[in-house]
Scaffold this active site. Sequence first.
Site, PDB file in Angstrom:
ATOM      1  CG  ASN A 171      63.068  17.683  42.534  1.00 45.31           C
ATOM      2  OD1 ASN A 171      62.563  16.743  41.970  1.00 45.31           O
ATOM      3  ND2 ASN A 171      62.898  18.875  41.702  1.00 45.31           N
ATOM      4  CD  GLN A 197      59.252  17.661  37.780  1.00 43.37           C
ATOM      5  OE1 GLN A 197      59.263  16.896  38.727  1.00 43.37           O
ATOM      6  NE2 GLN A 197      58.843  17.199  36.807  1.00 43.37           N
ATOM      7  CB  CYS A 215      57.971  13.487  39.467  1.00 49.22           C
ATOM      8  SG  CYS A 215      59.734  14.656  40.505  1.00 49.22           S
ATOM      9  N   GLY A 216      59.998  10.739  40.353  1.00 50.17           N
ATOM     10  CA  GLY A 216      60.150   9.782  41.665  1.00 50.17           C
ATOM     11  C   GLY A 216      59.667  11.073  42.814  1.00 50.17           C
ATOM     12  CG  ASN A 217      63.072  13.275  44.343  1.00 49.10           C
ATOM     13  OD1 ASN A 217      63.380  12.776  45.133  1.00 49.10           O
ATOM     14  ND2 ASN A 217      64.162  13.892  43.726  1.00 49.10           N
ATOM     15  CG  ASN A 226      61.019  10.020  33.906  1.00 51.26           C
ATOM     16  OD1 ASN A 226      60.950   9.197  34.455  1.00 51.26           O
ATOM     17  ND2 ASN A 226      60.816  11.336  34.340  1.00 51.26           N
ATOM     18  CD  GLU A 240      63.485  17.242  36.880  1.00 49.30           C
ATOM     19  OE1 GLU A 240      62.024  16.545  36.864  1.00 49.30           O
ATOM     20  OE2 GLU A 240      64.678  16.678  37.765  1.00 49.30           O
ATOM     21  NE  ARG A 241      60.813  13.613  30.080  1.00 48.24           N
ATOM     22  CZ  ARG A 241      59.749  13.277  29.776  1.00 48.24           C
ATOM     23  NH1 ARG A 241      60.302  13.557  28.325  1.00 48.24           N
ATOM     24  NH2 ARG A 241      59.267  12.915  30.246  1.00 48.24           N
ATOM     25  CB  CYS A 264      66.148  13.246  39.308  1.00 47.11           C
ATOM     26  SG  CYS A 264      64.762  12.693  38.251  1.00 47.11           S
ATOM     27  N   GLY A 265      64.216  11.243  41.210  1.00 49.55           N
ATOM     28  CA  GLY A 265      63.528  10.080  41.870  1.00 49.55           C
ATOM     29  C   GLY A 265      63.861   9.345  41.210  1.00 49.55           C
ATOM     30  CB  THR A 266      62.611   8.752  37.880  1.00 52.00           C
ATOM     31  OG1 THR A 266      62.382  10.112  36.910  1.00 52.00           O
ATOM     32  CG2 THR A 266      61.003   8.707  37.921  1.00 52.00           C
TER      33      THR A 266
END
Length: 282
Positions: A6, A39, A68-70, A152, A203-204, A212-214
């Site tokens: 990511n 991102q 965002c976790g990552n 999120n 992911e939106r 995706c961490g979250t």
Amino acid sequence: MEALGNDFVVLDGIRQRLHLTPETIRTLADRRRGVGCDQLLIAEPPAHIAADVRYRIFNADGTEVEHCGNGVRCLARFLVDEGLAAPGVLRIETDGRITEAEPRDDGQVSVDMGPPELEPARIPFQAPVRQEAYRLATSRGEQTIGAVSMGNPHAVLRVDDMTGAPVAELGPEIERHPRFPRRVNVGFMEVCTRDRIRLRVFERGVGETPACGTGACAAVVAGRLRDWLDAPVTVELTGGVLVIHWLGPGRSVWMTGPARTVFRGEIELPASAAATPRGPTR
């Protein structure tokens, strides 16, 4: 920077003021005409006295998102590597909450992601009462999902085989489902054992991402609530592995995984996005 594939453009907004429009962010994120990223992250002076730094997250389409976790792992590594923060536990402010993150010498970063939000109105998700699972109408029939916010919103579907999951078909549809008024990230989870899952995430504002961490946190929460998983859980994503530890409602979710700098560079931005120096920083 990247974390499990990511990738992020990370900017220092502490020593300078940045004026980025959605158009500029889209240009930076463009993989052919800009730098290219999933991102964009900006480190800024904190608004909250208890925080060391504030960070903002923008999707490749220019929209600002909550968490965002990552990204938070990359930001923590960036702050230490750039001399903007001392090594140790960092307090990072995002969207009204403060997250603790600790970059480690082995390249891993541990992050307190906070307790998950399960109340539908606060996710946000349209449902009359809170449940561990919900039925969602789609073009492929009703789907059973878990709905979780990790700062999120996430919808989590259990699938028999992550590799063959209908990510390209159901991901965009559920992302913009009318029951998710702010859109939603969509996770497709294969439960391998009680301490290991495989996961793909749509992911939106981005599309399918390597990690995706979250999303990993949300999947583990959804699985634990339905008694499919124990703690901790190893989450295998396309881009690599995260370890998620959650002991139950009211407790924080802890995430541990890698983050690294890929390259540093400069790009000329439009005059409207020009940076101006800040005064002395603390």
